[in-house]
Design an enzyme around this catalytic site. Structure first.
Site, PDB file in Angstrom:
ATOM      1  N   GLY A 199     -15.830   8.310  21.675  1.00 39.65           N
ATOM      2  CA  GLY A 199     -14.984   8.454  22.847  1.00 39.65           C
ATOM      3  C   GLY A 199     -14.329   7.140  23.209  1.00 39.65           C
ATOM      4  O   GLY A 199     -14.723   6.066  22.756  1.00 39.65           O
ATOM      5  N   CYS A 200     -13.308   7.224  24.066  1.00 43.29           N
ATOM      6  CA  CYS A 200     -12.549   6.028  24.414  1.00 43.29           C
ATOM      7  C   CYS A 200     -13.390   5.039  25.229  1.00 43.29           C
ATOM      8  O   CYS A 200     -13.472   3.851  24.882  1.00 43.29           O
ATOM      9  CB  CYS A 200     -11.270   6.403  25.150  1.00 43.29           C
ATOM     10  SG  CYS A 200     -11.499   7.536  26.536  1.00 43.29           S
ATOM     11  N   PHE A 201     -14.025   5.524  26.307  1.00 44.85           N
ATOM     12  CA  PHE A 201     -14.884   4.629  27.088  1.00 44.85           C
ATOM     13  C   PHE A 201     -16.033   4.059  26.254  1.00 44.85           C
ATOM     14  O   PHE A 201     -16.287   2.840  26.292  1.00 44.85           O
ATOM     15  CB  PHE A 201     -15.443   5.354  28.311  1.00 44.85           C
ATOM     16  CG  PHE A 201     -14.481   5.499  29.456  1.00 44.85           C
ATOM     17  CD1 PHE A 201     -13.890   4.392  30.037  1.00 44.85           C
ATOM     18  CD2 PHE A 201     -14.169   6.753  29.963  1.00 44.85           C
ATOM     19  CE1 PHE A 201     -13.008   4.515  31.104  1.00 44.85           C
ATOM     20  CE2 PHE A 201     -13.293   6.890  31.026  1.00 44.85           C
ATOM     21  CZ  PHE A 201     -12.714   5.780  31.598  1.00 44.85           C
ATOM     22  N   THR A 214     -16.197   3.429  23.135  1.00 47.66           N
ATOM     23  CA  THR A 214     -15.704   2.422  22.199  1.00 47.66           C
ATOM     24  C   THR A 214     -15.593   1.065  22.887  1.00 47.66           C
ATOM     25  O   THR A 214     -16.091   0.047  22.384  1.00 47.66           O
ATOM     26  CB  THR A 214     -14.342   2.841  21.628  1.00 47.66           C
ATOM     27  OG1 THR A 214     -14.498   4.028  20.847  1.00 47.66           O
ATOM     28  CG2 THR A 214     -13.756   1.748  20.751  1.00 47.66           C
TER      29      THR A 214
END
Length: 345
Positions: A148-150, A152
């Site tokens: 996921g973006c967060f 990462t």
């Protein structure tokens, strides 16, 4: 190689197209859609007016292995859980950008996502694609769970500290901000211009589904269960994530020593950039790119380490990292097709 994108009309799919069409090892890109079959991509995104060759088509499982070598799944939750097994059985490598395959424990997935988890065999086979810290497993995988973006931004910011064992793990506080594109293409009151402009919102208070993903990977490195306070906020910008993390040190440290720790950890990883001592990153420094920029310091007064990590949520937090995984899986240089300078200002 020939690649396909399922869910090509979302923001993550469009970013995949932007990078893959310049990738020197890609022959063809095939776009699949279950709702907009027959349209060309420029019907939906005018900025791709020279890409009318990309016609959306329906996915036919009986013949897909004759069309592509790898499939990127930029799909809503549930699609990958239902389709990945059939795809890899046909010899296709799958890189899943949804959250279906990231969490290894079904009960935890079902608690946080509120839906039925993928089969355990599929979860066990999937490899968590945090490129800088799982390269060997990625290289031998045929099914990747793109982070996921967060997570990462957070995990890249915390990994050297956790693996060095120099922080109190129960002290971790993660304060994160994201642009509105992280909510996806679908219109909603949350991201409506008049609701979001000149506004600043907290959301998912103590309930955000990226929390167990962060904890799972921290536990893997730490060797014991980890609980963190993770809280995201929505800011009035399109792209970008900034994660500011606070951790209590086990003993007093020098900022220069922390800086050296991070230099050693990331010196062979081209997409993680460490700022000079005393410098902290901004989201504009990574806009439109696959970079993660990190800055950190030790606060002697509170005995806490402060780490700041920034990424573009649609690139390093989604499409760019997926292509980085693709490169590792196929033995290409990690930067192939991705070595682009951030857009500034």
């Amino acid at each position: 190689m020939d690649v396909g994108i399922i869910g090509a009309t979302g923001y993550g799919g469009i970013e995949l197209i932007r990078f893959l069409q310049k990738h020197p090892m890609i022959n063809n890109i095939i776009l699949y859609s279950s709702t907009q079959e027959g349209l060309t991509i420029d019907n939906l995104y005018p900025h791709l007016e020279n890409e009318s060759k990309f016609v959306l088509r329906s996915l036919q499982y009986d013949s897909v292995q004759d069309e592509v070598d790898t499939l990127f799944l930029a799909t809503p939750p549930g699609v990958s859980a239902q389709s990945s097994e059939a795809l890899i059985a046909r010899g296709i490598s799958v890189i899943d950008l949804s959250g279906d395959l990231r969490l290894k424990k079904q009960a935890i997935y079902e608690k946080w996502y509120g839906r039925t988890a993928a089969e355990s065999d599929l979860l066990n086979e999937s490899v968590y694609g945090l490129c800088e810290w799982n390269e060997e497993a990625i290289a031998n995988a045929r099914l990747i769970a793109n982070p996921g973006c967060f997570p990462t931004a957070v995990l890249l910011g915390l990994a050297p500290l956790v693996q060095a064992g120099i922080i109190e793990m129960n002290s971790l506080i993660i304060d994160a901000k994201t642009g509105t594109s992280g909510a996806g293409k679908a219109a909603s009151q949350v991201t409506h211009f008049s609701e979001m402009n000149e506004n600043f919102k907290i959301y998912g208070v103590a309930t955000h589904k990226h929390t167990p993903e962060i904890e799972q990977e921290l536990e893997r490195w730490h060797g014991q269960p980890v609980s963190v306070t993770f809280q995201p906020h929505l800011v009035p910008m399109v792209r970008g994530i900034m994660a500011t993390m606070y951790a209590t040190a086990k003993k007093p440290l020098e900022t220069s020593d922390l800086h050296k720790l991070y230099q050693d950890a990331y010196q062979d990883h081209p997409f993680v950039r460490l700022g000079q001592v005393g410098a902290f990153p901004q989201t504009k420094q990574v806009y439109g790119s696959n970079y993660c920029n990190i800055g950190l310091t030790f606060d002697e007064r509170t005995n806490r380490i402060i780490i700041v990590s920034v990424i573009d949520n649609l690139v390093k937090g989604a499409a760019g990292q997926a292509i980085q995984n693709f490169n590792i899986m196929n033995g290409f240089n990690q930067t192939t097709g991705l070595d682009q300078t951030p857009v500034y200002p």
